[in-house]
Design an enzyme around this catalytic site. Structure first.
Site, PDB file in Angstrom:
ATOM      1  N   ASP A   1       0.734  -1.261   0.063  1.00  0.00           N
ATOM      2  CA  ASP A   1      -0.066  -0.102   0.206  1.00  0.00           C
ATOM      3  C   ASP A   1       0.866   1.377  -0.044  1.00  0.00           C
ATOM      4  O   ASP A   1       1.950   1.392   0.474  1.00  0.00           O
ATOM      5  CB  ASP A   1      -0.871   0.040   1.161  1.00  0.00           C
ATOM      6  CG  ASP A   1      -2.052   0.895   1.249  1.00  0.00           C
ATOM      7  OD1 ASP A   1      -2.507   1.382   0.049  1.00  0.00           O
ATOM      8  OD2 ASP A   1      -2.356   1.281   2.444  1.00  0.00           O
TER       9      ASP A   1
ATOM     10  N   ASP B   1       2.162   5.419  -5.225  1.00  0.00           N
ATOM     11  CA  ASP B   1       1.291   6.790  -4.692  1.00  0.00           C
ATOM     12  C   ASP B   1       2.211   8.010  -5.125  1.00  0.00           C
ATOM     13  O   ASP B   1       2.993   8.509  -4.651  1.00  0.00           O
ATOM     14  CB  ASP B   1       1.122   6.792  -3.267  1.00  0.00           C
ATOM     15  CG  ASP B   1       0.302   8.008  -2.794  1.00  0.00           C
ATOM     16  OD1 ASP B   1      -0.113   8.739  -3.715  1.00  0.00           O
ATOM     17  OD2 ASP B   1       0.022   8.101  -1.462  1.00  0.00           O
TER      18      ASP B   1
ATOM     19  N   GLU C   1      -3.163   6.487  -7.724  1.00  0.00           N
ATOM     20  CA  GLU C   1      -4.206   7.697  -7.129  1.00  0.00           C
ATOM     21  C   GLU C   1      -4.328   8.928  -7.806  1.00  0.00           C
ATOM     22  O   GLU C   1      -3.066   9.357  -8.076  1.00  0.00           O
ATOM     23  CB  GLU C   1      -3.461   7.787  -5.596  1.00  0.00           C
ATOM     24  CG  GLU C   1      -4.637   8.791  -4.870  1.00  0.00           C
ATOM     25  CD  GLU C   1      -4.034   8.776  -3.114  1.00  0.00           C
ATOM     26  OE1 GLU C   1      -3.911   7.618  -2.690  1.00  0.00           O
ATOM     27  OE2 GLU C   1      -4.344   9.868  -2.764  1.00  0.00           O
TER      28      GLU C   1
ATOM     29  N   HIS D   1      -7.283   9.686   5.723  1.00  0.00           N
ATOM     30  CA  HIS D   1      -6.624   8.688   6.396  1.00  0.00           C
ATOM     31  C   HIS D   1      -6.685   9.024   8.067  1.00  0.00           C
ATOM     32  O   HIS D   1      -6.923  10.132   8.419  1.00  0.00           O
ATOM     33  CB  HIS D   1      -5.247   8.564   6.203  1.00  0.00           C
ATOM     34  CG  HIS D   1      -4.876   7.994   4.764  1.00  0.00           C
ATOM     35  ND1 HIS D   1      -4.067   8.534   3.848  1.00  0.00           N
ATOM     36  CD2 HIS D   1      -5.153   6.676   4.362  1.00  0.00           C
ATOM     37  CE1 HIS D   1      -4.065   7.586   2.740  1.00  0.00           C
ATOM     38  NE2 HIS D   1      -4.794   6.593   3.101  1.00  0.00           N
TER      39      HIS D   1
ATOM     40  N   HIS E   1     -10.010   5.027   0.037  1.00  0.00           N
ATOM     41  CA  HIS E   1      -9.025   4.940   1.042  1.00  0.00           C
ATOM     42  C   HIS E   1      -9.497   5.553   2.551  1.00  0.00           C
ATOM     43  O   HIS E   1     -10.515   6.036   2.227  1.00  0.00           O
ATOM     44  CB  HIS E   1      -7.501   5.478   0.879  1.00  0.00           C
ATOM     45  CG  HIS E   1      -6.648   4.988   0.040  1.00  0.00           C
ATOM     46  ND1 HIS E   1      -5.339   4.518   0.502  1.00  0.00           N
ATOM     47  CD2 HIS E   1      -6.706   4.561  -1.130  1.00  0.00           C
ATOM     48  CE1 HIS E   1      -4.945   3.730  -0.659  1.00  0.00           C
ATOM     49  NE2 HIS E   1      -5.804   3.901  -1.502  1.00  0.00           N
ATOM     50  N   GLY E   2      -8.975   5.380   3.535  1.00  0.00           N
ATOM     51  CA  GLY E   2      -9.590   6.009   4.660  1.00  0.00           C
ATOM     52  C   GLY E   2     -10.708   5.524   5.241  1.00  0.00           C
ATOM     53  O   GLY E   2     -11.677   6.195   5.317  1.00  0.00           O
ATOM     54  N   GLY E   3     -10.958   4.054   5.174  1.00  0.00           N
ATOM     55  CA  GLY E   3     -12.235   3.694   5.722  1.00  0.00           C
ATOM     56  C   GLY E   3     -12.420   3.618   7.211  1.00  0.00           C
ATOM     57  O   GLY E   3     -13.913   3.853   7.745  1.00  0.00           O
TER      58      GLY E   3
ATOM     59  N   VAL F   1      -9.166  -0.189   5.105  1.00  0.00           N
ATOM     60  CA  VAL F   1      -9.056  -0.053   6.705  1.00  0.00           C
ATOM     61  C   VAL F   1      -8.070  -0.394   7.150  1.00  0.00           C
ATOM     62  O   VAL F   1      -7.318  -1.324   7.170  1.00  0.00           O
ATOM     63  CB  VAL F   1     -10.413  -0.974   7.153  1.00  0.00           C
ATOM     64  CG1 VAL F   1     -10.509  -0.783   8.464  1.00  0.00           C
ATOM     65  CG2 VAL F   1     -11.565  -0.625   6.346  1.00  0.00           C
TER      66      VAL F   1
ATOM     67  N   THR G   1      -6.582   2.416  10.524  1.00  0.00           N
ATOM     68  CA  THR G   1      -6.767   2.687  11.854  1.00  0.00           C
ATOM     69  C   THR G   1      -7.510   1.952  12.633  1.00  0.00           C
ATOM     70  O   THR G   1      -7.391   1.749  14.059  1.00  0.00           O
ATOM     71  CB  THR G   1      -6.859   4.382  11.838  1.00  0.00           C
ATOM     72  OG1 THR G   1      -6.038   4.873  10.756  1.00  0.00           O
ATOM     73  CG2 THR G   1      -7.040   5.005  13.168  1.00  0.00           C
TER      74      THR G   1
END
Ligand code: 13P
Length: 277
Positions: free
Chosen positions: A82, A104, A134, A178, A206-208, A229, A231
């Site tokens: 990732d 990225d 991205e 994120h 991203h940032g689920g 996912v 965090t």
């Protein structure tokens, strides 16, 4: 069942109308918890680690564990690198058996992003693996570093990048971020719809961590096929350890089991939502 290229999982999911969870892992407890959830639900999954996490989980140690877990799972699992930031590390991940990588280059102007993504595509093709790129910026990186200002994806740039590079998945910035959200995220579904109309390729959210279940479902029904996912799992594991340590008598192995369970519960909950059942 097997370690598979990410593209295979995403194309099947896109056709059948569900989302595939891409769960970030940092240690063996998280890997075991993730695979346990996927096997129990009999759903495919993506195990991933971001380049910024490697100081804590060295790639040459964690990659063989991730690949072995995928190979031995009773469901299809892709192993994804990732937020790859440079070609050298991407190449290393591929050599260690990752079946998918993200380049990225989203902070760069679109022409530069396309140039680097094309270079990565060429390398990845030699391994039969998949590539995610991205367009637009989420601002803050997974580890909390970086500038908080986000730049929403421009659907025309999404189309251009797809046409020039032929990547297998494209991550969008539509108000997602994120880390945990300070206020409930407001997703821009118009950008998602426009991008989804312009490219045939699976789209990535991203940032689920902290996105609502109805928003997850709405995203999946409008072109998002891969959802990241991180965090929420890291917090679930930390909280499970803290809860366990409240016991009067403790031992390392029971704590490790509690941590595995923390990952499992969080991942299973997300996978159930993404399954659209
Ligand atoms: P969260 O940490 O917000 O869940 O984001 C994960 C992610 O997008 C990894 O690329």
């Amino acid at each position: 069942m097997s370690l598979v290229p990410m593209k295979d999982l995403l194309l099947k999911a896109e056709k059948e109308g569900y989302g595939v969870g891409a769960f970030s892992v940092a240690d063996m407890e998280m890997i075991l918890g993730a695979v346990k959830a996927a096997e129990e639900l009999q759903l495919p999954m993506i195990l991933q680690i971001a380049q910024v996490r490697l100081p804590y989980s060295p790639l040459d140690k964690i990659a063989p564990m991730m690949a072995a877990a995928a190979r031995n799972a009773s469901v299809p699992v892709a192993v994804h690198f990732d937020h790859g930031l440079d070609i050298e590390m991407i190449q290393k991940a591929l050599d260690l058996g990752f079946t998918s990588v993200m380049i990225d280059a989203s902070k760069l102007p679109i022409d530069e992003n396309i140039r680097i993504t094309k270079e990565v595509r060429k390398i990845v093709d030699r391994y039969g693996a998949s590539v995610e790129a991205e367009v637009g910026q989420l601002g803050v990186s997974e580890d909390g570093s970086g500038d908080a200002s986000k730049i929403h994806s421009d659907p025309k740039e999404v189309k251009l990048l797809y046409e020039e590079t032929g990547v297998d998945a494209i991550a969008l910035s539509i108000g997602n971020q994120h880390g945990f959200y300070k206020a409930a995220p407001v997703l821009n579904f118009d950008i998602l719809d426009e991008a989804n109309d312009l490219v045939p390729v699976p789209l990535v959210l991203h940032g689920g961590s902290g996105i609502s279940d109805p928003d997850f479902r709405k995203c999946i029904s409008r072109g998002i096929t891969k959802i990241n996912v991180a965090t929420a799992t890291f917090c679930a594991v930390k909280d499970a350890a803290a809860e366990y340590l409240k016991n009067e008598k403790t031992d390392y192995f029971s704590m490790s089991d509690a941590m595995m369970h923390g990952a499992y519960e969080n991942i299973k909950r997300h996978m159930q939502v993404f399954s659209m059942k």
